[in-house]
Design a protein around this motif. Structure first.
Motif, PDB file in Angstrom:
ATOM      1  N   ARG A   1     -15.418  18.900  -7.252  1.00  0.00           N
ATOM      2  CA  ARG A   1     -14.099  18.314  -6.976  1.00  0.00           C
ATOM      3  C   ARG A   1     -13.192  19.380  -6.379  1.00  0.00           C
ATOM      4  O   ARG A   1     -13.211  20.523  -6.800  1.00  0.00           O
ATOM      5  CB  ARG A   1     -13.525  17.729  -8.257  1.00  0.00           C
ATOM      6  CG  ARG A   1     -14.334  16.538  -8.695  1.00  0.00           C
ATOM      7  CD  ARG A   1     -13.937  15.872  -9.976  1.00  0.00           C
ATOM      8  NE  ARG A   1     -12.782  16.374 -10.665  1.00  0.00           N
ATOM      9  CZ  ARG A   1     -12.232  15.779 -11.700  1.00  0.00           C
ATOM     10  NH1 ARG A   1     -12.726  14.671 -12.163  1.00  0.00           N
ATOM     11  NH2 ARG A   1     -11.191  16.295 -12.291  1.00  0.00           N
ATOM     12  N   HIS A   2     -12.386  18.958  -5.396  1.00  0.00           N
ATOM     13  CA  HIS A   2     -11.492  19.876  -4.701  1.00  0.00           C
ATOM     14  C   HIS A   2     -10.219  20.110  -5.515  1.00  0.00           C
ATOM     15  O   HIS A   2      -9.665  19.181  -6.095  1.00  0.00           O
ATOM     16  CB  HIS A   2     -11.104  19.315  -3.334  1.00  0.00           C
ATOM     17  CG  HIS A   2     -12.277  19.049  -2.454  1.00  0.00           C
ATOM     18  ND1 HIS A   2     -12.992  20.051  -1.835  1.00  0.00           N
ATOM     19  CD2 HIS A   2     -12.870  17.884  -2.098  1.00  0.00           C
ATOM     20  CE1 HIS A   2     -13.970  19.520  -1.140  1.00  0.00           C
ATOM     21  NE2 HIS A   2     -13.933  18.209  -1.275  1.00  0.00           N
ATOM     22  N   ALA A   3      -9.759  21.353  -5.518  1.00  0.00           N
ATOM     23  CA  ALA A   3      -8.509  21.695  -6.194  1.00  0.00           C
ATOM     24  C   ALA A   3      -7.310  21.387  -5.308  1.00  0.00           C
ATOM     25  O   ALA A   3      -6.204  21.165  -5.805  1.00  0.00           O
ATOM     26  CB  ALA A   3      -8.499  23.168  -6.581  1.00  0.00           C
ATOM     27  N   GLN A   4      -7.523  21.358  -3.994  1.00  0.00           N
ATOM     28  CA  GLN A   4      -6.451  21.070  -3.042  1.00  0.00           C
ATOM     29  C   GLN A   4      -6.990  20.195  -1.930  1.00  0.00           C
ATOM     30  O   GLN A   4      -8.158  20.296  -1.559  1.00  0.00           O
ATOM     31  CB  GLN A   4      -5.909  22.355  -2.424  1.00  0.00           C
ATOM     32  CG  GLN A   4      -5.182  23.240  -3.397  1.00  0.00           C
ATOM     33  CD  GLN A   4      -4.591  24.433  -2.673  1.00  0.00           C
ATOM     34  OE1 GLN A   4      -5.223  25.038  -1.814  1.00  0.00           O
ATOM     35  NE2 GLN A   4      -3.357  24.772  -3.033  1.00  0.00           N
ATOM     36  N   ALA A   5      -6.091  19.383  -1.400  1.00  0.00           N
ATOM     37  CA  ALA A   5      -6.457  18.557  -0.259  1.00  0.00           C
ATOM     38  C   ALA A   5      -6.301  19.364   1.021  1.00  0.00           C
ATOM     39  O   ALA A   5      -5.416  20.214   1.128  1.00  0.00           O
ATOM     40  CB  ALA A   5      -5.557  17.324  -0.201  1.00  0.00           C
ATOM     41  N   ASP A   6      -7.183  19.098   1.988  1.00  0.00           N
ATOM     42  CA  ASP A   6      -7.048  19.627   3.335  1.00  0.00           C
ATOM     43  C   ASP A   6      -7.594  18.573   4.293  1.00  0.00           C
ATOM     44  O   ASP A   6      -8.137  17.556   3.866  1.00  0.00           O
ATOM     45  CB  ASP A   6      -7.735  20.993   3.498  1.00  0.00           C
ATOM     46  CG  ASP A   6      -9.240  20.956   3.261  1.00  0.00           C
ATOM     47  OD1 ASP A   6      -9.902  19.929   3.569  1.00  0.00           O
ATOM     48  OD2 ASP A   6      -9.788  21.969   2.783  1.00  0.00           O
ATOM     49  N   GLU A   7      -7.420  18.804   5.578  1.00  0.00           N
ATOM     50  CA  GLU A   7      -7.841  17.810   6.577  1.00  0.00           C
ATOM     51  C   GLU A   7      -9.312  17.434   6.414  1.00  0.00           C
ATOM     52  O   GLU A   7      -9.672  16.269   6.516  1.00  0.00           O
ATOM     53  CB  GLU A   7      -7.596  18.332   7.994  1.00  0.00           C
ATOM     54  CG  GLU A   7      -6.158  18.337   8.415  1.00  0.00           C
ATOM     55  CD  GLU A   7      -5.607  16.958   8.753  1.00  0.00           C
ATOM     56  OE1 GLU A   7      -6.392  16.032   9.034  1.00  0.00           O
ATOM     57  OE2 GLU A   7      -4.380  16.813   8.730  1.00  0.00           O
ATOM     58  N   THR A   8     -10.160  18.413   6.169  1.00  0.00           N
ATOM     59  CA  THR A   8     -11.600  18.164   6.087  1.00  0.00           C
ATOM     60  C   THR A   8     -11.946  17.289   4.888  1.00  0.00           C
ATOM     61  O   THR A   8     -12.677  16.302   5.027  1.00  0.00           O
ATOM     62  CB  THR A   8     -12.369  19.497   6.032  1.00  0.00           C
ATOM     63  OG1 THR A   8     -12.055  20.245   7.211  1.00  0.00           O
ATOM     64  CG2 THR A   8     -13.865  19.262   5.948  1.00  0.00           C
TER      65      THR A   8
END
Length: 180
Positions: free
Chosen positions: A13-20
């Protein structure tokens, strides 16, 4: 639409959102929508031949909301107005799939950045579609309030209980005042 199923995606799971990872979220979510027996036929009917454009637009939409990119140009209410056969159970299923997909891909602090606006947008669309006397389901209202507390740090998040492996509450189906 690509029919690959990401239900058991082993990605961390990602800790931060980004475009990818927003793009990956949108693609995974809409694969689930396309495969869903309730939502799939509606989306297929509306988006046949336009899936790629829709996925790009939704990636821009969520990037604008979550990352503040301000690239989305559109009107959410107007985009959904032509859909005449949408009922409360469609909102419930959409929310359940979306929240579950977000939860599986993002850590809580990042997930709330998607979940809170999704619930607010759903509420706005529900009231627009079903009228101001429509009663937003308690589970939906409670979850939105809990997510706001989680985002602001006002109190312990007290999220609605879920069984093992159970998706977000599908009791997001409200009733109009005449049905009370």
């Amino acid at each position: 639409m690509n029919q690959r199923n990401d239900a058991a995606d082993p990605s961390p799971r990602h800790a931060q959102a980004d475009e990818t990872n927003i793009r990956a979220l949108v693609e995974a979510f809409y694969r689930r929508v396309d495969d869903d027996p309730l939502l799939g036929p509606i989306f297929s009917r509306e988006l046949t031949g336009r899936w790629d454009d829709h996925l790009a637009k939704m990636t821009t939409f969520w990037s604008s909301l979550v990352l503040g990119s301000k690239q989305y140009r559109g009107n959410v209410q107007e985009a959904h107005r032509p859909l005449g056969d949408i009922e409360p159970q469609h909102f419930a299923r959409w929310l359940s799939l979306f929240l579950d997909t977000v939860e599986s891909r993002y850590e809580p602090a990042a997930a709330v950045l998607f979940m809170e606006p999704a619930l607010r947008i759903a509420q706005s669309l529900q009231l627009s579609k079903f009228g101001w006397d429509y009663r937003i389901p308690d589970a939906q209202v409670d979850l939105l309030a809990a997510l706001k507390r989680l985002r602001t740090g006002d109190a312990a998040p007290d999220l609605p209980a879920r069984g093992n492996g159970e998706p977000f509450p599908a009791t997001f189906v409200g009733r109009g005042k005449s049905e009370d």
